[in-house]
Design an enzyme around this catalytic site. Structure first.
Site, PDB file in Angstrom:
ATOM      1  N   ASP A  11      -1.147   4.740   4.525  1.00 23.50           N
ATOM      2  CA  ASP A  11      -2.314   5.604   4.303  1.00 23.50           C
ATOM      3  C   ASP A  11      -1.883   6.677   3.301  1.00 23.50           C
ATOM      4  O   ASP A  11      -0.702   6.791   2.959  1.00 23.50           O
ATOM      5  CB  ASP A  11      -2.742   6.249   5.638  1.00 23.50           C
ATOM      6  N   SER A  12      -2.854   7.503   2.900  1.00 27.09           N
ATOM      7  CA  SER A  12      -2.516   8.618   2.015  1.00 27.09           C
ATOM      8  C   SER A  12      -1.715   9.698   2.761  1.00 27.09           C
ATOM      9  O   SER A  12      -1.088  10.532   2.133  1.00 27.09           O
ATOM     10  CB  SER A  12      -3.800   9.237   1.461  1.00 27.09           C
ATOM     11  N   CYS A  74      -6.173   2.797   5.605  1.00 27.42           N
ATOM     12  CA  CYS A  74      -6.881   3.792   4.799  1.00 27.42           C
ATOM     13  C   CYS A  74      -8.136   3.121   4.265  1.00 27.42           C
ATOM     14  O   CYS A  74      -8.047   2.050   3.642  1.00 27.42           O
ATOM     15  CB  CYS A  74      -5.976   4.218   3.648  1.00 27.42           C
ATOM     16  N   GLU A 153      -5.544  16.675   7.087  1.00 28.61           N
ATOM     17  CA  GLU A 153      -4.178  16.545   6.552  1.00 28.61           C
ATOM     18  C   GLU A 153      -3.428  17.872   6.671  1.00 28.61           C
ATOM     19  O   GLU A 153      -2.228  17.900   6.892  1.00 28.61           O
ATOM     20  CB  GLU A 153      -4.279  16.103   5.084  1.00 28.61           C
ATOM     21  N   CYS A 185     -13.119   6.891   7.667  1.00 31.51           N
ATOM     22  CA  CYS A 185     -11.866   7.402   7.106  1.00 31.51           C
ATOM     23  C   CYS A 185     -10.919   7.535   8.285  1.00 31.51           C
ATOM     24  O   CYS A 185     -11.309   8.047   9.338  1.00 31.51           O
ATOM     25  CB  CYS A 185     -12.096   8.766   6.451  1.00 31.51           C
ATOM     26  N   HIS A 187      -8.597   9.421   8.838  1.00 28.59           N
ATOM     27  CA  HIS A 187      -8.286  10.794   9.253  1.00 28.59           C
ATOM     28  C   HIS A 187      -9.292  11.309  10.301  1.00 28.59           C
ATOM     29  O   HIS A 187      -8.984  12.222  11.056  1.00 28.59           O
ATOM     30  CB  HIS A 187      -8.365  11.759   8.056  1.00 28.59           C
TER      31      HIS A 187
HETATM   32  N1  DGL Z   1      -7.427   8.169   5.450  1.00 28.72           N
HETATM   33  C1  DGL Z   1      -7.925   7.699   4.217  1.00 28.72           C
HETATM   34  C2  DGL Z   1      -9.212   6.950   4.355  1.00 28.72           C
HETATM   35  O1  DGL Z   1      -9.366   6.307   5.380  1.00 28.72           O
HETATM   36  C3  DGL Z   1      -7.765   8.564   3.016  1.00 28.72           C
HETATM   37  C4  DGL Z   1      -8.358   9.902   3.024  1.00 28.72           C
HETATM   38  C5  DGL Z   1      -7.986  10.594   1.755  1.00 28.72           C
HETATM   39  O2  DGL Z   1      -6.780  10.610   1.456  1.00 28.72           O
HETATM   40  O3  DGL Z   1      -8.876  11.076   1.048  1.00 28.72           O
HETATM   41  O4  DGL Z   1     -10.039   6.922   3.487  1.00 28.72           O
END
Ligand code: DGL
Length: 267
Positions: A11-12, A74, A153, A185, A187
């Site tokens: 993931d990011s 992600c 984050e 997402c 996150h």
């Molecule tokens: N967690 C990621 C997603 O599901 C990336 C969120 C991000 O880095 O903008 O899109």
């Protein structure tokens, strides 16, 4: 390929830990290598070519680290790089986080489904297009919520900052009268309780973590790659830049101090 090899998850940043922990709960015998690209987070506002480039380089690292399968934990990378990664690594099973959720929404026969996600995921239109293929009746409305991933984050979930941002986004009239809301997402599960509270528990909130873990189990079974040895599993965590928030969130999910290693993306 041996079934004792680890699973690669990326993931990011911290978001994919929601998926990694669901995988660890369901498949505790599986080792995994997690990569959080904290140096380049957030992905959601970046161009397709940039997200694709990062995803390719992380996948190269995971394949070279002997991973037997890759989970793109992600949505932004799933929506942008899934097809290309499968072409790059035809011998490695690759799972994205979108398909399992779309299948579940179709199974639930949802009436009006909201999707909150990054700009990259919304721009790809992948969710509404995939849902159309499974269930042409369901109405889907998408809303980009770009502040939420950076906020998670940075460790602001469960604060008045996150509540303010959620209120700002969720009061959008297009999200009225939802039967279901997809957290598009990885996150966002860290905000799930606040989101459910905002809707007074009247909207069924779907997050991908458990659904992806189940889909992974099936995929590994089909490919005879499920670890049946019951060996003690190892968890390895890499980030492209160490952050306190990553360490704290990983500790929260795995209930123990983690050994966090810093690694630049390969060229
Ligand atoms: N967690 C990621 C997603 O599901 C990336 C969120 C991000 O880095 O903008 O899109």
């Amino acid at each position: 390929m041996q079934n004792t090899q680890p699973i690669g998850i990326f993931d990011s940043g911290v978001g994919g830990l929601t998926v990694a922990s669901a995988i660890h709960r369901l498949l505790p015998q599986e080792s995994f290598i997690y990569f959080g690209d904290t140096r380049h987070a957030p992905y959601g506002d970046k161009s397709k070519s940039t997200i694709l480039d990062y995803s390719r380089r992380i996948s190269k690292f995971l394949v070279e680290s002997n991973c037997k399968a890759i989970v793109i934990a992600c949505n932004s990378a799933s929506a942008t790089a899934y097809t290309e990664l499968r072409e790059d690594w035809p011998q490695i099973p690759i799972l994205n986080v979108v398909d399992p959720v779309v299948r579940e929404v179709a199974r639930l026969k949802a009436r009006k489904v909201g999707l909150i996600a990054t700009r990259a995921t919304v721009r790809s239109e992948l969710y509404p297009k995939s849902l159309q293929q499974f269930d042409a009746q369901a109405l889907m409305v998408q809303k980009a919520t770009p502040l939420l991933a950076p906020l998670v984050e940075e460790g602001f979930a469960g604060t008045k900052v996150s509540r303010g941002a959620l209120e700002h986004y969720l009061q959008d009239p297009s999200l009225e009268d939802l039967s279901h809301l997809i957290l598009g997402c990885t996150h966002y599960p860290l905000l799930q309780k606040e989101i459910e509270d905002y809707f007074h528990q009247k909207v069924q909130v779907l997050n991908s973590a458990d659904l992806v873990a189940i889909a992974l189990q099936k995929m590994l079974e089909q490919k005879a790659l499920l670890n049946t040895h019951g060996l003690p599993a190892s968890m390895q965590f890499y980030v492209s830049e160490k952050t306190d928030a990553f360490r704290d969130t990983a500790k929260l999910f795995f209930g123990q101090e983690i050994d966090l290693q810093e690694r630049l993306l390969p060229a």
